[in-house]
Design a protein around this motif. Structure first.
Motif, mmCIF file in Angstrom:
data_model
loop_
_atom_site.group_PDB
_atom_site.id
_atom_site.type_symbol
_atom_site.label_atom_id
_atom_site.label_comp_id
_atom_site.label_asym_id
_atom_site.label_seq_id
_atom_site.Cartn_x
_atom_site.Cartn_y
_atom_site.Cartn_z
ATOM 1 N N ALA A 139 0.843 -1.201 0.000
ATOM 2 C CA ALA A 139 0.000 0.000 0.000
ATOM 3 C C ALA A 139 0.874 1.246 0.000
ATOM 4 O O ALA A 139 1.897 1.314 0.684
ATOM 5 C CB ALA A 139 -0.900 0.000 1.229
ATOM 6 N N GLY A 140 0.486 2.231 -0.801
ATOM 7 C CA GLY A 140 1.263 3.462 -0.900
ATOM 8 C C GLY A 140 2.289 3.447 -2.008
ATOM 9 O O GLY A 140 2.849 4.491 -2.352
ATOM 10 N N TYR A 141 2.566 2.269 -2.574
ATOM 11 C CA TYR A 141 3.488 2.164 -3.705
ATOM 12 C C TYR A 141 2.771 2.615 -4.988
ATOM 13 O O TYR A 141 1.551 2.496 -5.106
ATOM 14 C CB TYR A 141 3.958 0.721 -3.889
ATOM 15 N N THR A 142 3.555 3.093 -5.951
ATOM 16 C CA THR A 142 3.014 3.438 -7.259
ATOM 17 C C THR A 142 2.947 2.185 -8.120
ATOM 18 O O THR A 142 3.985 1.544 -8.363
ATOM 19 C CB THR A 142 3.887 4.498 -7.955
ATOM 20 N N LEU A 143 1.778 1.825 -8.569
ATOM 21 C CA LEU A 143 1.613 0.622 -9.378
ATOM 22 C C LEU A 143 2.073 0.890 -10.809
ATOM 23 O O LEU A 143 1.572 1.794 -11.469
ATOM 24 C CB LEU A 143 0.159 0.174 -9.359
ATOM 25 N N LEU A 144 3.018 0.104 -11.276
ATOM 26 C CA LEU A 144 3.566 0.270 -12.621
ATOM 27 C C LEU A 144 3.043 -0.779 -13.594
ATOM 28 O O LEU A 144 2.906 -0.512 -14.786
ATOM 29 C CB LEU A 144 5.092 0.209 -12.578
ATOM 30 N N HIS A 145 2.789 -1.975 -13.097
ATOM 31 C CA HIS A 145 2.277 -3.048 -13.952
ATOM 32 C C HIS A 145 1.614 -4.073 -13.054
ATOM 33 O O HIS A 145 2.176 -4.499 -12.045
ATOM 34 C CB HIS A 145 3.418 -3.703 -14.734
ATOM 35 N N GLN A 146 0.397 -4.458 -13.413
ATOM 36 C CA GLN A 146 -0.289 -5.519 -12.692
ATOM 37 C C GLN A 146 -1.143 -6.287 -13.675
ATOM 38 O O GLN A 146 -1.776 -5.702 -14.565
ATOM 39 C CB GLN A 146 -1.127 -4.953 -11.548
ATOM 40 N N ALA A 147 -1.150 -7.599 -13.540
ATOM 41 C CA ALA A 147 -1.917 -8.438 -14.461
ATOM 42 C C ALA A 147 -2.279 -9.743 -13.769
ATOM 43 O O ALA A 147 -1.506 -10.280 -12.977
ATOM 44 C CB ALA A 147 -1.104 -8.714 -15.728
#
Length: 200
Positions: free
Chosen positions: A166-174
């Motif tokens: 939580a609080g991280y910047t999401l760059l790629h998720q699948a």
């Protein structure tokens, strides 16, 4: 005393093959030249050797001496340098802000409480702006026979990973299904999760 992992990695063949996981090949561009990368439960070296060949400064943790011997042989064959560390993740001290990226590929052997400790350790050992890069089996994998633990609580959901970081910047998720062809260990249709995020 030989562990189950030592038996799994015994023999001349590489149990998960020598090519990097598809996720690693697809996401390696995110690592700057010379990036300090920590690879968790690296196994026989396929991902660490690939990333070292791409210019990363790789530290790889693996508890099986049988796997480490094969990993060192693979590194020598490819002419790459990796800092191999014989280490059980349950005993790792997660040095603070020591790495630019942490990679975990199919590390779901750990029960849920240890997985939570590993996720917290990743957060500790990443520098600000560092990348967490996780790839593993989704909960749907229980319906497939292509590998992975048979314990639903050890499998990933994107919600669980987003909550852990939580609080991280999401760059790629699948969250997707694909066919695996990674040695004898991972072969056939599989339910997979990709997760890449940047620490604040």
């Amino acid at each position: 005393m030989a562990s189950d992992w030592d038996h799994r990695f015994a023999g001349t063949d590489y149990f998960y093959g020598t090519a990097p996981a598809d996720f690693v090949a697809r996401q390696a561009w995110r690592l700057a030249p010379g990036a300090r990368l920590l690879s968790l439960a690296e196994g026989e070296g396929r991902n660490a050797c690939y990333l070292a060949g791409q210019g990363a400064k790789v530290t790889a943790l693996e508890r099986s001496p049988v796997a480490l011997a094969k990993a060192r042989a693979l590194a020598a064959e490819r002419g790459v340098s990796v800092n191999w560390q014989p280490m059980d993740l349950a005993q790792y001290d997660w040095p603070k802000a020591a790495f630019d990226a942490v990679l975990g590929v199919f590390i779901q052997f750990a029960p849920a409480d240890l997985q939570a400790e590993i996720f917290a350790g990743i957060g500790r050992t990443l520098r600000p702006g560092g990348l967490v890069m996780l790839h593993g089996f989704a909960t749907r994998q229980m319906g497939y026979g292509s590998g992975g633990p048979r314990v639903p609580g050890q499998l990933y959901t994107l919600d669980r990973l987003r909550a852990a970081f939580a609080g991280y910047t999401l760059l790629h998720q699948a969250d997707f299904d694909a066919d695996l062809d990674e040695g004898a260990g991972h072969h056939g249709r599989a339910a997979l999760i990709d997760f890449v995020a940047r620490k604040p």
